[in-house]
Write a protein that holds these residues in place. Sequence first.
Motif, mmCIF file in Angstrom:
data_model
loop_
_atom_site.group_PDB
_atom_site.id
_atom_site.type_symbol
_atom_site.label_atom_id
_atom_site.label_comp_id
_atom_site.label_asym_id
_atom_site.label_seq_id
_atom_site.Cartn_x
_atom_site.Cartn_y
_atom_site.Cartn_z
ATOM 1 N N THR A 187 0.800 -1.230 0.000
ATOM 2 C CA THR A 187 0.000 0.000 0.000
ATOM 3 C C THR A 187 0.833 1.281 0.000
ATOM 4 O O THR A 187 0.317 2.346 -0.349
ATOM 5 N N LYS A 190 2.397 3.586 -4.418
ATOM 6 C CA LYS A 190 1.265 3.280 -5.288
ATOM 7 C C LYS A 190 1.682 2.797 -6.678
ATOM 8 O O LYS A 190 1.196 1.774 -7.164
ATOM 9 N N SER A 194 1.128 -0.983 -8.084
ATOM 10 C CA SER A 194 0.239 -1.178 -9.226
ATOM 11 C C SER A 194 0.935 -1.970 -10.327
ATOM 12 O O SER A 194 0.365 -2.911 -10.903
ATOM 13 N N ASP A 240 -8.198 1.617 -4.442
ATOM 14 C CA ASP A 240 -7.160 2.620 -4.647
ATOM 15 C C ASP A 240 -7.122 2.981 -6.140
ATOM 16 O O ASP A 240 -7.004 2.109 -6.994
#
Length: 333
Positions: A187, A190, A194, A240
């Motif tokens: 987390t 980002k 991803s 997110d």
Amino acid sequence: MNIFFRNRSKSPHELVKIVRDSVARLGSPDRKAAEDISKCLVAMKMILYGDDDTDPSPELVAQLSQEVYNNDLLLLLVKHMALLEFEAKKDVAQIFNNLLRRQIGSRYPTVDYLAKNEDILFTLQLGYENQEVALNCGMILRECARHEPLARILLLAPGFYKYFDYVEVGSFDVASDAFATFRELLTRHKTLVSGFLQENYEKASDWYHAFFECYTVLLNSENYVTKRQSIKLLGEILLDRANFNVMTRYISSADNLKLMMNLLRDGSRSIQFEAFHVFKVFVANPNKNRPVSEILRKNREKLINFLSSFHNDHDDQFNSEKAFLIKQIQEMA
């Protein structure tokens, strides 16, 4: 107290040399080596943190840092941490984290050092396999994970997949600590995360596993804490914005939808609540594929009845989301 601690404060060079030489004698019946290391670690903490009357000296801090790097002291301490005295284990974590936070301009010298000495990071990670040092190693790993270069090394190495085992170990404290590190790695950064999730959504090589295959095992865990933490983290990941492509792919799976529908009926209200926040993404998706749409249409009446009485004691926002889902399902007739 040994004679070298009586007369004067030891220099950073002397402290590091004593620790380095004493490590080789750890594990012998003579406790002197462990005691000497403990005293040196206390003295190092004094240099790095200062005390109530004295602020740290930048010159001494710089000297100690360089001596630590030059003598590979961090790796030595991490490798032999289990043989140190109880308080010394905590001192190692405090010294390590203080060095990690040390900044010169825009540089973090210890981060640069660790990026070139990856074995230290992997040795810390293996600490979760030893209950005596697991929590100390976890404290250091989470501080490492705050720095993207180190998080990248930890996330992209094969050893990352060991966390799927660590979060289910028998010890509650160790499993919870491992999950805290696992969550931090998934987390904090980002763009890095991803890219990792997209690349490893399906198995990419002999030693990279399909991430969500492993994650589904956690969602089906018989360990209540693991299951609850995992479903909550899944919601954070999917919602997110940086993970939009991953979320789109996840909610296109009929199997994933079935899993969420089963978790909605879990015996734990907390797990039901967290599963709802993932389930709602499937329903709210305006571009549902045919398999997902068919499951929702087939279970339309059951879902409407179930949601109508689902967690009615929650706040207005939750009830508003639930009403929206019910409306979406009704319109799928």
